[in-house]
Design an enzyme around this catalytic site. Structure first.
Site, mmCIF file in Angstrom:
data_model
loop_
_atom_site.group_PDB
_atom_site.id
_atom_site.type_symbol
_atom_site.label_atom_id
_atom_site.label_comp_id
_atom_site.label_asym_id
_atom_site.label_seq_id
_atom_site.Cartn_x
_atom_site.Cartn_y
_atom_site.Cartn_z
ATOM 1 N N SER A 115 -34.477 -35.007 71.546
ATOM 2 C CA SER A 115 -33.888 -35.226 72.871
ATOM 3 C C SER A 115 -34.863 -35.997 73.730
ATOM 4 O O SER A 115 -36.086 -35.882 73.571
ATOM 5 C CB SER A 115 -33.578 -33.879 73.533
ATOM 6 N N TYR A 137 -36.296 -25.790 76.743
ATOM 7 C CA TYR A 137 -35.656 -26.789 75.887
ATOM 8 C C TYR A 137 -36.560 -28.001 75.718
ATOM 9 O O TYR A 137 -36.710 -28.531 74.603
ATOM 10 C CB TYR A 137 -34.315 -27.193 76.495
#
Length: 242
Positions: free
Chosen positions: A145, A158
């Site tokens: 990501s 995250y």
């Protein structure tokens, strides 16, 4: 790209195929002629996707797997090996985010975020390797990501997990090179999937899961002599410099 994938008869294991990017990758790769071993926690979504792709002529099968449990991961890849023979590509697309402010973060949220994103990538890579051809090698694609590159105040766990996935991939690339196994991390920006839940986000500015799947298919279709270490990309509508 499409012709190359068909000629090579790629056999691809996709983890996290029950939705989002993993599901989109299954559709794109099936359209290019790949054989697919699909894995995810939820059986209904996997079964529906498998029936859809098989109805279109794809050679596809599924098995449920919890990526945080090593025995389940081992069993998945042993099943995939029995079903399809040697495996060519692994797509690690399982992931989750539990956004919270520091005072609200629980130990359980930390453990779950790290386990699914990092431990899952580690275990799936570990048990994929024995099922590749020693001469032909293989490819591991980790779905990272842009959160690994650019901190997000709403989801620091995250960001941490995806940064760890990026570094895990770099280390694995060095270890696995002598087995002719390439490792690529793709780092997409915000993508319009169920990942966001009920959060109020500008989905109209996001990429689609199919956009990200196209990047996965591009890497998978490259000649094996090409190593792509990392791809960072995002919707132009939401672009801002790193």
């Amino acid at each position: 790209m499409k012709t190359n994938a068909k000629q090579r008869q790629l056999t691809v294991a996709i983890i996290g195929a029950g939705g989002g990017i993993g599901q989109a990758a299954a559709r794109v790769l099936a359209a290019q002629g790949a054989r697919l071993a699909l894995g995810s926690r939820g059986e209904p979504a996997l079964r529906e996707l498998t029936e859809e792709l098989a109805g279109g002529g794809a050679d596809v099968a599924f098995r449920t797997v919890d990526v945080t449990k090593e025995e389940e991961v081992r069993a998945f890849f042993e099943w995939a090996g029995r079903t399809f023979g040697t495996l060519d590509v692994l797509v690690n697309a399982a992931g989750l985010s539990i956004p919270a402010q520091l005072a609200e973060m629980t130990e359980e949220a930390y453990d779950r975020t790290i386990d699914v994103n990092v431990k899952g990538s580690f275990l799936c890579s570990k048990h994929f390797i024995p099922h590749t051809d020693r001469e032909r090698g293989g490819l591991v694609v980790h779905v990272g990501s842009m959160a690994a590159k650019r901190a997000n105040s709403g989801a620091p766990l995250y960001c941490t997990a995806k940064a760890a996935v990026n570094m895990l991939a770099q280390g694995l690339a060095l270890q696995l090179a002598e087995r002719h196994i390439r490792v690529t991390t793709i780092n997409p920006g915000a993508t319009d999937t169920g990942f966001w839940g009920e959060r109020q986000v500008p989905r109209d500015k996001f990429m689609t899961a199919a956009d990200v799947a196209d990047v996965i298919a591009f890497v998978a279709a490259l000649n094996p002599r090409i190593v792509v270490h990392e791809i960072n990309f995002e919707s132009f509508a939401s672009f801002r410099p790193l």
